[in-house]
Design an enzyme around this catalytic site. Structure first.
Site, PDB file in Angstrom:
ATOM      1  N   LYS A   1       0.839  -1.195   0.000  1.00 59.55           N
ATOM      2  CA  LYS A   1       0.000   0.000   0.000  1.00 59.55           C
ATOM      3  C   LYS A   1       0.876   1.248   0.000  1.00 59.55           C
ATOM      4  O   LYS A   1       1.865   1.319   0.722  1.00 59.55           O
ATOM      5  CB  LYS A   1      -0.916   0.013   1.228  1.00 59.55           C
ATOM      6  CG  LYS A   1      -2.118  -0.909   1.126  1.00 59.55           C
ATOM      7  CD  LYS A   1      -3.071  -0.693   2.278  1.00 59.55           C
ATOM      8  CE  LYS A   1      -4.323  -1.532   2.116  1.00 59.55           C
ATOM      9  NZ  LYS A   1      -5.292  -1.297   3.199  1.00 59.55           N
TER      10      LYS A   1
ATOM     11  N   GLU B   1     -19.426  -9.001   8.180  1.00 58.53           N
ATOM     12  CA  GLU B   1     -20.516  -8.379   8.927  1.00 58.53           C
ATOM     13  C   GLU B   1     -21.497  -9.404   9.481  1.00 58.53           C
ATOM     14  O   GLU B   1     -22.020  -9.245  10.591  1.00 58.53           O
ATOM     15  CB  GLU B   1     -21.256  -7.376   8.028  1.00 58.53           C
ATOM     16  CG  GLU B   1     -20.425  -6.167   7.630  1.00 58.53           C
ATOM     17  CD  GLU B   1     -19.605  -6.382   6.370  1.00 58.53           C
ATOM     18  OE1 GLU B   1     -18.948  -5.430   5.913  1.00 58.53           O
ATOM     19  OE2 GLU B   1     -19.620  -7.518   5.841  1.00 58.53           O
TER      20      GLU B   1
ATOM     21  N   ARG C   1     -25.591  -5.960   4.987  1.00 58.57           N
ATOM     22  CA  ARG C   1     -24.999  -7.245   4.624  1.00 58.57           C
ATOM     23  C   ARG C   1     -25.266  -8.320   5.685  1.00 58.57           C
ATOM     24  O   ARG C   1     -25.000  -9.495   5.449  1.00 58.57           O
ATOM     25  CB  ARG C   1     -23.489  -7.065   4.425  1.00 58.57           C
ATOM     26  CG  ARG C   1     -23.139  -6.160   3.253  1.00 58.57           C
ATOM     27  CD  ARG C   1     -21.698  -5.669   3.309  1.00 58.57           C
ATOM     28  NE  ARG C   1     -20.716  -6.717   3.219  1.00 58.57           N
ATOM     29  CZ  ARG C   1     -20.193  -7.199   2.081  1.00 58.57           C
ATOM     30  NH1 ARG C   1     -20.607  -6.717   0.925  1.00 58.57           N
ATOM     31  NH2 ARG C   1     -19.278  -8.139   2.097  1.00 58.57           N
TER      32      ARG C   1
END
Length: 644
Positions: free
Chosen positions: A285, A371, A399
């Site tokens: 990243k 989730e 979700r």
């Protein structure tokens, strides 16, 4: 200073990328990274993840015949290089602005955005569907899912892997899954060895030898099983791929995702192979921008900044956000109650739980992008007498709806849901807007929902929810409110009771000739533009505080003392808080005109939140205008109906 980008300026489509030589591709990567950095610094957006996918994006478009070959990106915030290379470079300065480019793949934006992705872990399912669709139609194309390592924590990704490696109509579909792993690094010796082994295992010679050995050993099952186990163990010693092999995928990697000399031949080998393939790519990243490499979290989604300087703290401290109020309350309540546990599905920073994690590590649980698991996990803890607080974005609770109903509400378990990012979220657009939580929560038995109107009310609402038995949701928006001081007390709100914040002089003193008394019932932070509009209209304003249980006594009182009611919420009108008011009036047999204001029945695109609210008529001027047109100075045809 604008740096020259001679190669990038020539790229009108991926076909131009496919025409470049290897040295030119490396130069293109440098130019794309610089262009991306300069533009995101001007507009804000997701930076670290996109700096890490430059070479991978170039390699994919160089090897595959896009858009005929399908690329499905997951989560989707890593697609800025993809957008730049697919004919949208000139529009890139409009990123995440009203009328500009979306920050995520969007099918109606480009034919190269083959599937809309902004929530995670959906890419493998979508790409598999595309691969099987092509197979059923007799079309020859490659389907590639590019999924981040964080998104691989979600169960849906593994459900798709389980299905993807199976034969369909007699054969395994041609599907390539690219795992973009940006949370680990490869030291040079290990990287060189893995590169060699990975290329060997992806090549035709290895594939042919493997199949020939299977044919030879097929008549000797014990030897075939021995060979299979030997291969698994040999690969398992150098790569973490055994689990993917068990799903039926040929695992290759890990390889350096910034090395085009490794990526391109690897992808070419896998492109030419049949069946389900899995490529493990390691990226970093923030790659190429030292400040982002050093702190990828800070540069994950920065606002505007100077690339030469980096992120700097504002000279004037900004107002405390709702998220910060929640984080402080969580720490305070955890110190007061040892039963409190905090749960987040991979949103520690976004949900304001960094300090809680530091102070109470044993009671902090980040379950990853999962989730469904987060909600049921909280239910299990509640069964043992703990007090779970699930910090989750409104859009992400969608979700886990089945778990919310069956695993928590049906059992009436004591779980608090802190719903951040309720309402419009601005630059992230329709996929992240918390538009539906009021409607989908209030229809569930045993569930309660509070809608605090400012920062101080949020702290009181959280305390009230925490001390109430059963499942409770507290919704609050992104950013800051009016700047109300939240304090550190644990004050509560009377359960199920709203409060009148402004009394109409007409309602108090009696109706003036020709006038109509209007009461505005506000749910959440739209209380404040409602109050501003009410000053112009001389309307009554109630801060309802609760969507469920609705304050029926207050609704009845206002209905009997006013000529019309107006409900206001930063959520969908269909099935929302306004519907709760009208349902209660119907139950009482009261007939009074009700105007329901909220988000319209359409997906609202990205843009400045204040502008979007204005476009929806939910700013003070819009509220005043709509009420005036409906009740105070209606068009002639409407006036006849109302007065009749």
């Amino acid at each position: 200073m604008t740096l020259p980008t001679p190669l990038l300026d020539r790229i009108q489509s991926p076909a131009d990328v496919r025409a470049l030589s290897r040295p030119e591709l490396k130069q293109l990567a440098t130019e794309v990274r610089d262009y991306l950095l300069r533009n995101v610094a001007r507009t804000g957006g997701h930076l670290s993840s996109n700096l890490g996918t430059v070479e991978l994006t170039i390699a994919l478009h160089h090897v595959f015949d896009t858009p005929d070959d399908r690329l499905v990106w997951d989560v989707g915030h890593q697609t800025y290089p993809h957008k730049i290379l697919t004919g949208r470079k000139e529009r890139f300065p409009t990123l995440r602005q009203a009328g500009g480019l979306s920050g995520f793949p969007k099918r109606d934006e480009s034919e190269y955005d083959t599937f809309g992705t902004a929530h995670s872990s959906t890419s493998i399912s979508a790409a598999l569907g595309m691969a099987l669709g092509a197979q059923l139609k007799g079309e020859s194309r490659h389907c590639v899912a590019i999924i981040g390592d964080g998104a691989m924590t979600a169960g849906m990704a593994f459900e798709a892997l389980n299905n993807g490696g199976m034969p369909h109509a007699g054969r395994v579909p041609n599907l390539l899954v690219v795992l973009n792993d940006n949370d680990m690094s490869i030291s040079p010796p290990v990287g060189a060895l893995n590169k060699y082994l990975a290329r060997l295992m992806s090549g035709r010679f290895y594939a042919a030898a493997r199949e020939s050995a299977k044919q030879v050993l097929r008549n000797a099952p014990p030897l075939l099983e021995l060979a299979r186990r030997f291969e698994e163990h040999a690969k398992g010693m150098v790569v973490p791929g055994t689990i993917f092999e068990e799903f039926g995928f040929n695992y290759v990697g890990p390889i350096d995702g910034h090395d085009l000399d490794a990526l391109i031949p690897m992808l070419e080998n896998l492109r030419d192979r049949k069946g389900a393939q899995f490529l493990h790519v390691v990226t970093k990243k923030g790659y190429g921008y030292k400040l982002a490499e050093a702190d990828p979290i800070a540069y994950h989604g920065p606002g505007k900044f100077d690339p030469a300087v980096g992120l700097v703290k504002p000279a004037v401290a900004p107002k405390t956000t709702f998220t910060q109020v929640f984080g402080q309350w969580l720490c305070d309540m955890a110190a007061a109650d040892m039963k409190l546990v905090g749960i987040t599905p991979a949103m520690r920073e976004g949900s304001g739980m960094v300090e809680f994690h530091k102070r109470f590590p044993a009671r902090y649980h980040d379950v990853g992008i999962a989730e469904q698991h987060a909600v049921t996990f909280a239910g299990g803890m509640a069964c043992e007498g703990l007090k779970p607080v699930v910090a989750i974005y409104s859009t992400f609770l969608q979700r886990a709806y089945d778990q919310l109903i069956h695993d928590v509400a049906l059992q009436n378990l004591d779980v608090v849901f802190a719903l951040d990012r309720a309402g419009l979220v601005g630059a992230d657009g329709a996929t992240h807007a918390g538009a539906y939580d009021i409607a989908f929560v209030r229809c569930i038995p045993n569930m309660a929902m509070l809608t605090p109107s400012d920062e101080a009310e949020l702290r009181r609402a959280l305390t009230t929810a925490y001390r109430h038995g059963g499942p409770v949701a507290v919704r609050y928006p992104r950013g800051s409110g009016i700047g109300a001081e939240a304090g550190r007390e644990f004050d509560e709100i009377e359960w199920g009771k709203g409060v009148v914040r402004r009394e109409s002089t007409q309602a108090a003193a009696g109706r003036a000739a020709g006038s109509r008394r209007v009461a505005i019932l506000a749910f959440g932070t739209l209380l404040h533009p409602a109050l501003a509009a009410a000053e112009k209209l001389d309307a009554t304003v109630a801060d309802m505080r609760f969507v469920k249980p609705i304050d029926g006594a207050l609704v009845e009182q206002l209905a009997r003392s006013h000529d019309a009611l107006v409900t206001i919420e930063e959520g969908c009108v269909t099935g929302g808080a306004g519907s709760a008011v009208t349902e209660h009036l119907n139950a009482l047999g009261l007939t009074v005109p009700v105007l329901q204001l909220g988000l319209p029945d359409r997906f609202i695109d990205h843009g400045d939140p204040a502008v979007l609210l204005s476009q929806c008529g939910l700013d003070a001027a819009g509220i005043e205008r709509t009420i005036t047109e409906r009740f105070i100075n209606p068009p002639t045809t409407l006036r006849t109906v109302v007065n009749g």
